[in-house]
Each structure stands twice: as C-alpha cells, then as structure tokens.
Design a protein around this motif. Structure first.
Motif, PDB file in Angstrom:
ATOM      1  N   ALA A  96      -2.580  54.115  67.038  1.00  0.00           N
ATOM      2  CA  ALA A  96      -2.615  53.611  68.420  1.00  0.00           C
ATOM      3  C   ALA A  96      -2.649  52.086  68.424  1.00  0.00           C
ATOM      4  O   ALA A  96      -1.982  51.444  69.233  1.00  0.00           O
ATOM      5  CB  ALA A  96      -3.825  54.181  69.154  1.00  0.00           C
ATOM      6  N   VAL A  97      -3.411  51.500  67.503  1.00  0.00           N
ATOM      7  CA  VAL A  97      -3.483  50.030  67.412  1.00  0.00           C
ATOM      8  C   VAL A  97      -2.117  49.460  67.039  1.00  0.00           C
ATOM      9  O   VAL A  97      -1.686  48.436  67.580  1.00  0.00           O
ATOM     10  CB  VAL A  97      -4.566  49.608  66.386  1.00  0.00           C
ATOM     11  CG1 VAL A  97      -4.534  48.109  66.157  1.00  0.00           C
ATOM     12  CG2 VAL A  97      -5.931  50.053  66.849  1.00  0.00           C
ATOM     13  N   GLY A  98      -1.423  50.137  66.140  1.00  0.00           N
ATOM     14  CA  GLY A  98      -0.089  49.680  65.738  1.00  0.00           C
ATOM     15  C   GLY A  98       0.894  49.704  66.890  1.00  0.00           C
ATOM     16  O   GLY A  98       1.685  48.784  67.072  1.00  0.00           O
ATOM     17  N   ARG A  99       0.823  50.785  67.684  1.00  0.00           N
ATOM     18  CA  ARG A  99       1.725  50.882  68.852  1.00  0.00           C
ATOM     19  C   ARG A  99       1.407  49.797  69.890  1.00  0.00           C
ATOM     20  O   ARG A  99       2.302  49.198  70.456  1.00  0.00           O
ATOM     21  CB  ARG A  99       1.616  52.265  69.471  1.00  0.00           C
ATOM     22  CG  ARG A  99       2.311  53.305  68.640  1.00  0.00           C
ATOM     23  CD  ARG A  99       2.452  54.611  69.383  1.00  0.00           C
ATOM     24  NE  ARG A  99       3.173  55.541  68.536  1.00  0.00           N
ATOM     25  CZ  ARG A  99       2.743  56.739  68.210  1.00  0.00           C
ATOM     26  NH1 ARG A  99       1.597  57.179  68.685  1.00  0.00           N
ATOM     27  NH2 ARG A  99       3.454  57.516  67.433  1.00  0.00           N
ATOM     28  N   VAL A 100       0.144  49.562  70.154  1.00  0.00           N
ATOM     29  CA  VAL A 100      -0.254  48.527  71.111  1.00  0.00           C
ATOM     30  C   VAL A 100       0.238  47.162  70.625  1.00  0.00           C
ATOM     31  O   VAL A 100       0.748  46.359  71.413  1.00  0.00           O
ATOM     32  CB  VAL A 100      -1.792  48.532  71.331  1.00  0.00           C
ATOM     33  CG1 VAL A 100      -2.232  47.296  72.102  1.00  0.00           C
ATOM     34  CG2 VAL A 100      -2.207  49.788  72.065  1.00  0.00           C
ATOM     35  N   THR A 101       0.116  46.902  69.347  1.00  0.00           N
ATOM     36  CA  THR A 101       0.573  45.625  68.788  1.00  0.00           C
ATOM     37  C   THR A 101       2.075  45.478  68.959  1.00  0.00           C
ATOM     38  O   THR A 101       2.561  44.415  69.362  1.00  0.00           O
ATOM     39  CB  THR A 101       0.184  45.518  67.297  1.00  0.00           C
ATOM     40  OG1 THR A 101      -1.236  45.654  67.186  1.00  0.00           O
ATOM     41  CG2 THR A 101       0.635  44.196  66.721  1.00  0.00           C
ATOM     42  N   LEU A 102       2.842  46.529  68.655  1.00  0.00           N
ATOM     43  CA  LEU A 102       4.294  46.471  68.843  1.00  0.00           C
ATOM     44  C   LEU A 102       4.652  46.205  70.303  1.00  0.00           C
ATOM     45  O   LEU A 102       5.537  45.409  70.603  1.00  0.00           O
ATOM     46  CB  LEU A 102       4.944  47.772  68.382  1.00  0.00           C
ATOM     47  CG  LEU A 102       5.195  47.915  66.890  1.00  0.00           C
ATOM     48  CD1 LEU A 102       5.689  49.311  66.557  1.00  0.00           C
ATOM     49  CD2 LEU A 102       6.198  46.877  66.413  1.00  0.00           C
ATOM     50  N   LYS A 142       2.805  44.742  72.631  1.00  0.00           N
ATOM     51  CA  LYS A 142       2.443  43.371  73.000  1.00  0.00           C
ATOM     52  C   LYS A 142       3.413  42.349  72.428  1.00  0.00           C
ATOM     53  O   LYS A 142       3.851  41.433  73.120  1.00  0.00           O
ATOM     54  CB  LYS A 142       1.031  43.040  72.527  1.00  0.00           C
ATOM     55  CG  LYS A 142      -0.061  43.613  73.375  1.00  0.00           C
ATOM     56  CD  LYS A 142      -1.400  43.154  72.841  1.00  0.00           C
ATOM     57  CE  LYS A 142      -2.538  43.579  73.714  1.00  0.00           C
ATOM     58  NZ  LYS A 142      -3.814  43.118  73.185  1.00  0.00           N
ATOM     59  N   VAL A 143       3.736  42.478  71.175  1.00  0.00           N
ATOM     60  CA  VAL A 143       4.526  41.454  70.494  1.00  0.00           C
ATOM     61  C   VAL A 143       6.014  41.583  70.798  1.00  0.00           C
ATOM     62  O   VAL A 143       6.682  40.603  71.125  1.00  0.00           O
ATOM     63  CB  VAL A 143       4.280  41.509  68.974  1.00  0.00           C
ATOM     64  CG1 VAL A 143       5.194  40.560  68.236  1.00  0.00           C
ATOM     65  CG2 VAL A 143       2.834  41.187  68.672  1.00  0.00           C
ATOM     66  N   VAL A 144       6.541  42.786  70.695  1.00  0.00           N
ATOM     67  CA  VAL A 144       7.989  42.965  70.799  1.00  0.00           C
ATOM     68  C   VAL A 144       8.435  43.244  72.231  1.00  0.00           C
ATOM     69  O   VAL A 144       9.286  42.547  72.775  1.00  0.00           O
ATOM     70  CB  VAL A 144       8.472  44.082  69.851  1.00  0.00           C
ATOM     71  CG1 VAL A 144       9.967  44.310  69.995  1.00  0.00           C
ATOM     72  CG2 VAL A 144       8.120  43.738  68.411  1.00  0.00           C
ATOM     73  N   LEU A 145       7.852  44.271  72.844  1.00  0.00           N
ATOM     74  CA  LEU A 145       8.345  44.679  74.161  1.00  0.00           C
ATOM     75  C   LEU A 145       8.088  43.644  75.246  1.00  0.00           C
ATOM     76  O   LEU A 145       8.928  43.450  76.119  1.00  0.00           O
ATOM     77  CB  LEU A 145       7.746  46.028  74.558  1.00  0.00           C
ATOM     78  CG  LEU A 145       8.153  47.211  73.680  1.00  0.00           C
ATOM     79  CD1 LEU A 145       7.604  48.499  74.261  1.00  0.00           C
ATOM     80  CD2 LEU A 145       9.656  47.300  73.504  1.00  0.00           C
ATOM     81  N   LEU A 146       6.967  42.975  75.217  1.00  0.00           N
ATOM     82  CA  LEU A 146       6.710  41.948  76.225  1.00  0.00           C
ATOM     83  C   LEU A 146       7.611  40.734  76.054  1.00  0.00           C
ATOM     84  O   LEU A 146       7.944  40.055  77.019  1.00  0.00           O
ATOM     85  CB  LEU A 146       5.244  41.526  76.199  1.00  0.00           C
ATOM     86  CG  LEU A 146       4.267  42.506  76.836  1.00  0.00           C
ATOM     87  CD1 LEU A 146       2.847  42.017  76.675  1.00  0.00           C
ATOM     88  CD2 LEU A 146       4.584  42.724  78.299  1.00  0.00           C
ATOM     89  N   ALA A 147       8.029  40.475  74.832  1.00  0.00           N
ATOM     90  CA  ALA A 147       8.885  39.309  74.581  1.00  0.00           C
ATOM     91  C   ALA A 147      10.265  39.474  75.212  1.00  0.00           C
ATOM     92  O   ALA A 147      10.872  38.488  75.634  1.00  0.00           O
ATOM     93  CB  ALA A 147       9.022  39.077  73.080  1.00  0.00           C
ATOM     94  N   ILE A 148      10.753  40.695  75.304  1.00  0.00           N
ATOM     95  CA  ILE A 148      12.114  40.926  75.820  1.00  0.00           C
ATOM     96  C   ILE A 148      12.238  40.491  77.281  1.00  0.00           C
ATOM     97  O   ILE A 148      13.096  39.658  77.608  1.00  0.00           O
ATOM     98  CB  ILE A 148      12.542  42.397  75.610  1.00  0.00           C
ATOM     99  CG1 ILE A 148      12.649  42.690  74.098  1.00  0.00           C
ATOM    100  CG2 ILE A 148      13.868  42.689  76.316  1.00  0.00           C
ATOM    101  CD1 ILE A 148      12.820  44.170  73.779  1.00  0.00           C
ATOM    102  N   PRO A 149      11.414  40.984  78.229  1.00  0.00           N
ATOM    103  CA  PRO A 149      11.579  40.514  79.618  1.00  0.00           C
ATOM    104  C   PRO A 149      11.140  39.059  79.811  1.00  0.00           C
ATOM    105  O   PRO A 149      11.714  38.356  80.643  1.00  0.00           O
ATOM    106  CB  PRO A 149      10.698  41.463  80.434  1.00  0.00           C
ATOM    107  CG  PRO A 149       9.736  42.056  79.459  1.00  0.00           C
ATOM    108  CD  PRO A 149      10.437  42.072  78.133  1.00  0.00           C
TER     109      PRO A 149
END
Length: 161
Positions: free
Chosen positions: A139-145, A147-154
């Motif tokens: 779950a921590v790994g998914r939250v990190t992904l 935060k870091v990757v998905l939020l950067a796109i928009p």
C-alpha cells in the motif's frame, strides 16, 4: 545562455521595443515562455515587433555560438490578415504553423473543448494504474507511485497550458 535570451527579451519589453501580449489588467505583457532549450515568443502582429524579435535572436546566436533551429520553428497567427502573415513569416524565415500542434508534448489548439484536452491525460493516468494493478506493491508503494508519478502528469500539463 538561454536565461540571457529571456533577459534580453524582457529588457526589450521594458524599453518598449517589443510589446508582447497583454493578457489581463495590471500584469506585464507576456513576451516569452522558456523550458530548457525551448522558447516560445509571444508578440503582436507587427512587422517592427517581428524584426525586433529577429534581432534579439540573431544577437543571441552570435553571443552564445548557438544557432536557432529554423527547421523546428513555427510561427502561429490568430485573427491576422493573410498578407501580413505571409510577410512576417517570410521576413523571419519561419514557416506558418497549423493548429493543433504540440509544445513540450502537450497538444495546443485554439478553442478546444476542455474535456478533450484532459481526456488524453486521464487515459495516460489510467494506463499507468492498470500496469501497477498487476504488480506486487505494498500500500505504501502504491501511494508513493501515485504521489510521485500520477500527480506529476496533470501538474505538468497545467504548467504548460
């Protein structure tokens, strides 16, 4: 060196050599946008302003030892008579571009429906999520992904637009 180009353009606006584009009220007119070695120049449809931009670019090229890549350059006009478009394009040696186009991998179009602008971004995020579903992530790994990757796109798209 690209920062020096930006400063030269700003100085020309302050000295009223170029006008740029006034977006709203009390803010300064926009004259350029820069990202790494990409520069977008914004100005009024005026031969004198086009010549001023051309002089700034030529000075930059001489001082930096770099060359302007006219093969990758385009000029866009909005609500401009064809004769003026053709003359400015010829004068600068830059071909007229057509919309839609891409700037920093973001599609730009005049009057495009906002839903269509964000549709590709949403699809990109969905594709990333689908590839992560099959991975053994905590779950921590998914939250990190997220935060870091998905939020950067928009955020990247909003900063470009």
């Amino acid at each position: 060196m690209v920062e020096a180009l930006g400063r030269s353009i700003t100085k020309a606006r302050i000295e009223r050599i170029i006008k740029g584009i006034k977006i709203t009220g009390n803010l300064d007119a926009l004259t350029h946008q820069q990202f790494a070695n990409d520069t977008m120049l914004l100005g009024t449809v005026d031969e004198a302003e086009a010549l001023a931009f051309n002089n700034i670019l030529n000075l930059y090229a001489r001082m930096s030892g770099q060359e302007i890549n006219y093969g990758k350059s385009e000029i866009f006009f909005f609500n401009t008579p064809r004769g003026i478009e053709t003359e400015i394009s010829r004068m600068l040696g830059i071909p007229k571009g057509k919309l839609p186009c891409k700037y920093l991998r973001i599609e730009i179009d005049k009057g495009k429906n906002k839903k269509l602008i964000w549709k590709k971004t949403i699809e990109k995020i969905s594709q990333r999520l689908n590839t992560w579903k099959n991975k053994w992530l905590s779950a921590v790994g998914r939250v990190t992904l997220i935060k870091v990757v998905l939020l950067a796109i928009p955020i990247y798209q909003m900063s470009c637009l």
